[in-house]
Design an enzyme around this catalytic site. Structure first.
Site, short mmCIF file in Angstrom:
data_model
loop_
_atom_site.label_atom_id
_atom_site.label_comp_id
_atom_site.label_asym_id
_atom_site.label_seq_id
_atom_site.Cartn_x
_atom_site.Cartn_y
_atom_site.Cartn_z
N ASP A 73 33.04 44.09 36.91
CA ASP A 73 33.71 44.76 35.88
C ASP A 73 33.94 43.76 34.53
O ASP A 73 34.08 42.66 34.65
CB ASP A 73 34.59 46.08 36.09
CG ASP A 73 36.01 45.22 36.89
OD1 ASP A 73 36.07 43.86 36.76
OD2 ASP A 73 36.57 45.70 37.44
N ASP A 75 36.52 43.54 31.68
CA ASP A 75 37.82 43.94 30.89
C ASP A 75 37.83 43.48 29.61
O ASP A 75 37.54 42.23 29.41
CB ASP A 75 39.04 43.49 31.88
CG ASP A 75 39.07 44.28 33.00
OD1 ASP A 75 38.56 45.35 33.33
OD2 ASP A 75 39.81 43.79 34.22
N ASP A 150 47.29 34.05 35.81
CA ASP A 150 47.53 33.33 37.02
C ASP A 150 46.87 31.84 37.06
O ASP A 150 47.28 30.92 37.01
CB ASP A 150 47.34 33.93 38.43
CG ASP A 150 45.92 34.80 38.39
OD1 ASP A 150 45.20 34.60 37.14
OD2 ASP A 150 45.94 35.59 39.53
P1 ATP Z 1 38.33 40.11 41.07
O1 ATP Z 1 36.92 39.66 40.75
O2 ATP Z 1 38.53 40.24 42.38
O3 ATP Z 1 38.64 41.41 40.15
P2 ATP Z 1 40.21 39.28 38.62
O4 ATP Z 1 40.45 37.93 38.51
O5 ATP Z 1 39.22 39.77 37.99
O6 ATP Z 1 39.30 39.00 40.38
P3 ATP Z 1 42.12 41.35 38.88
O7 ATP Z 1 43.05 41.88 39.70
O8 ATP Z 1 40.94 42.27 38.36
O9 ATP Z 1 41.44 40.04 39.37
O10 ATP Z 1 42.72 40.87 37.56
C1 ATP Z 1 42.19 40.54 35.85
C2 ATP Z 1 42.87 39.59 35.56
O11 ATP Z 1 44.35 39.51 35.33
C3 ATP Z 1 42.62 37.93 36.16
O12 ATP Z 1 41.64 37.54 36.18
C4 ATP Z 1 44.12 37.30 35.47
O13 ATP Z 1 44.02 36.68 34.40
C5 ATP Z 1 44.97 38.60 35.65
N1 ATP Z 1 45.97 38.69 36.59
C6 ATP Z 1 45.79 39.52 37.68
N2 ATP Z 1 46.82 39.46 38.66
C7 ATP Z 1 47.60 38.45 38.12
C8 ATP Z 1 48.97 38.22 38.65
N3 ATP Z 1 49.62 38.69 39.80
N4 ATP Z 1 49.46 37.09 37.97
C9 ATP Z 1 48.94 36.75 36.64
N5 ATP Z 1 47.78 37.09 36.09
C10 ATP Z 1 47.21 38.01 36.92
MG MG Z 2 38.76 42.09 38.02
#
Ligand code: ATP
Ligand code: MG
Length: 452
Positions: A73, A75, A150
């Site tokens: 997705d 964001d 993160d």
């Molecule tokens: P995925 O591909 O699994 O969705 P993702 O990195 O996009 O991985 P998300 O949970 O969708 O993970 O989170 C979106 C963004 O929000 C991350 O890329 C990161 O920048 C931030 N984020 C998510 N969880 C945390 C956390 N626990 N602490 C700090 N930043 C976070």
């Molecule tokens: Mg994501």
């Protein structure tokens, strides 16, 4: 090749420039075209730009594009407040109470758009007694928004209008070096949010990235902090892990880092039994495979697999104590579900499917009379059959049973008739009952049985 060509065409201009603490990387260097961004996310960026705001694709999508993967997705992050975003897009709505986001709709696509946030300064932050952040919901600027994320690889901002990437924490270089690195002091960041330890494991397994040494080192000593994370959040993370398409790799890493204790107490128990371990790993492998083939997967199937050997053990004990097989199976299922609820918090909404999958298992053994045909017509037959195949593969039941069902499903009526085994189960004798008499307890139990 392409890089060399670009270098020749653009020469010295194709360099990152620095604005304050931000490195701005042009398209000619990173090579991610706006064509890789979903149409809706592009429209959100263009709409916000036209209204005078900044707007970027953020997080996992930018990382995945740079790694040559397909983002799941897109964001967006912006300096517009939720109300301002709402005013730009007619088809949008504000969601969330604690931190408000805007869902912008274009056709079928929904783009989650959030306003830049900042990490609350230590002295103002609300934490629990272990230092876990309870709030993280103040608006901030782009630089602050990057600092609260993160991993450096997750803190890149892609502007679909200019095709530039904004990078505050050397995330671009880390991605090129295939390294997942925590922003800031890993000790502080794990304390703020212990789930980041699980994210480190999941993302490194899923993306095939290595964990930077300083990011990996504190995990072993800090894993106990996972015990303070609310169960619902752990379950969410566990589901992401199991459904990542790389569950086997994740579980191996969790075990290697001894992180599975806090996360999956049940996994510990199961992995210690030889048949249980084989079965669980096969179930995870099967899920990974299905995801890679873009087939549907349900968490209930995996949960049912995780707990199957617990159910089998409890069932055996009850039968040994003289309980009737099917009544004992019902009781064993309830017992196991109740016991895990305290540890794993698997929501009750999965119970019905898990129970169905378990209850259908003994019915595969019945290959006489009309029973196999009745089993075939069960709506959950396919999933239950997949579950049976895993049991065969793990050595719990004879492979011949799986083969029989494999053939029986698609066989002609004549072939099916030939395949059916002699009906060994004695027909129930009908006993005359006085009209209005209550059923005997045993008969009442029989009525609830799935085995006819
Ligand atoms: P995925 O591909 O699994 O969705 P993702 O990195 O996009 O991985 P998300 O949970 O969708 O993970 O989170 C979106 C963004 O929000 C991350 O890329 C990161 O920048 C931030 N984020 C998510 N969880 C945390 C956390 N626990 N602490 C700090 N930043 C976070
Ligand atoms: Mg994501």
């Amino acid at each position: 090749m392409i890089k060399k060509l670009l270098k020749r065409v653009f020469g010295r201009t194709a360099r990152a420039r620095v604005e304050g603490k931000c490195h701005i990387i042009p398209f000619e260097v990173h090579g991610v075209s706006r064509d890789g961004i979903s149409p809706a996310a592009r429209k959100v960026a263009e709409g916000l730009h036209a209204a005078g705001y900044k707007a970027f694709v953020v997080g996992g999508a930018v990382r995945d594009l740079l790694l040559g993967r397909h983002p799941k997705d897109f964001d967006m992050a912006t300096n517009a407040t939720p109300e301002e975003v709402r005013r730009v897009f007619r088809r949008s709505r504000i969601i969330g109470r604690r931190f408000r986001l805007v869902h912008v709709m274009f056709g079928e696509e929904v783009v989650e758009t959030s306003t830049f946030r900042r990490l609350i300064e230590a002295e103002d932050a609300q934490t629990d007694e272990h230092g876990r952040l309870l709030r993280d919901n103040e608006f901030g600027d782009q630089e602050q928004d990057a600092a609260r994320r993160d991993f450096s690889a997750n803190a890149l901002y892609y502007d679909p209008v200019s095709q530039e990437i904004h990078d505050y924490h050397d995330g671009y270089a880390d991605i090129r070096a295939n390294t997942l690195r925590m922003i800031g002091d890993p000790l502080v960041r794990y304390r703020e949010d212990p789930v980041r330890m699980l994210r480190a494991v999941r993302l490194s397994a899923k993306l095939g990235m290595k964990l930077d040494a300083a990011t990996a080192a504190p995990i072993a000593g800090m894993k106990e902090l996972l015990g303070n994370v609310p169960q619902a959040r752990l379950l969410d993370e566990m589901l992401k892990l199991l459904m990542s398409g790389h569950a086997v790799e994740c579980v191996k890493k969790l075990r290697a880092m001894e992180l599975h204790h806090g996360l999956l107490p049940m996994l510990d128990v199961i992995l210690e039994q030889p048949l249980g371990e084989k079965f669980v790993m096969l179930a995870l492998q099967n899920t990974d495979q299905r995801i890679s083939e873009e087939k549907s997967v349900t968490p209930a199937f995996l949960f049912a697999a995780l707990l199957w050997h617990e159910v089998l053990a409890a069932w055996k004990v009850r039968q040994g104590a003289g309980e009737r097989p099917v009544a004992a199976l019902h009781a064993a299922m309830d017992e196991v579900l109740e016991r895990q609820r305290a540890q794993l918090a698997i929501p009750r909404r999965y119970d019905a499917i898990m129970k169905e999958l378990w209850l259908l298992q003994p019915r595969f053994e019945q290959r006489g009379g009309q029973r196999p045909l009745r089993l075939l017509s069960q709506p959950r037959f396919r999933a239950a059959y997949d579950f049976l195949l895993l049991r065969c593969e793990s050595g719990e039941v004879d492979g011949e049973l799986g083969l029989w069902w494999d053939e029986f499903q698609d066989a002609t009526d004549e072939r099916r008739a030939a395949m059916l085994l002699p009906d060994e189960v004695p027909k129930k004798r009908r006993r005359r009952k006085k009209p209005g008499a209550k059923p005997e307890p045993e008969a009442a139990a029989q009525m609830a049985l799935p085995i006819e």
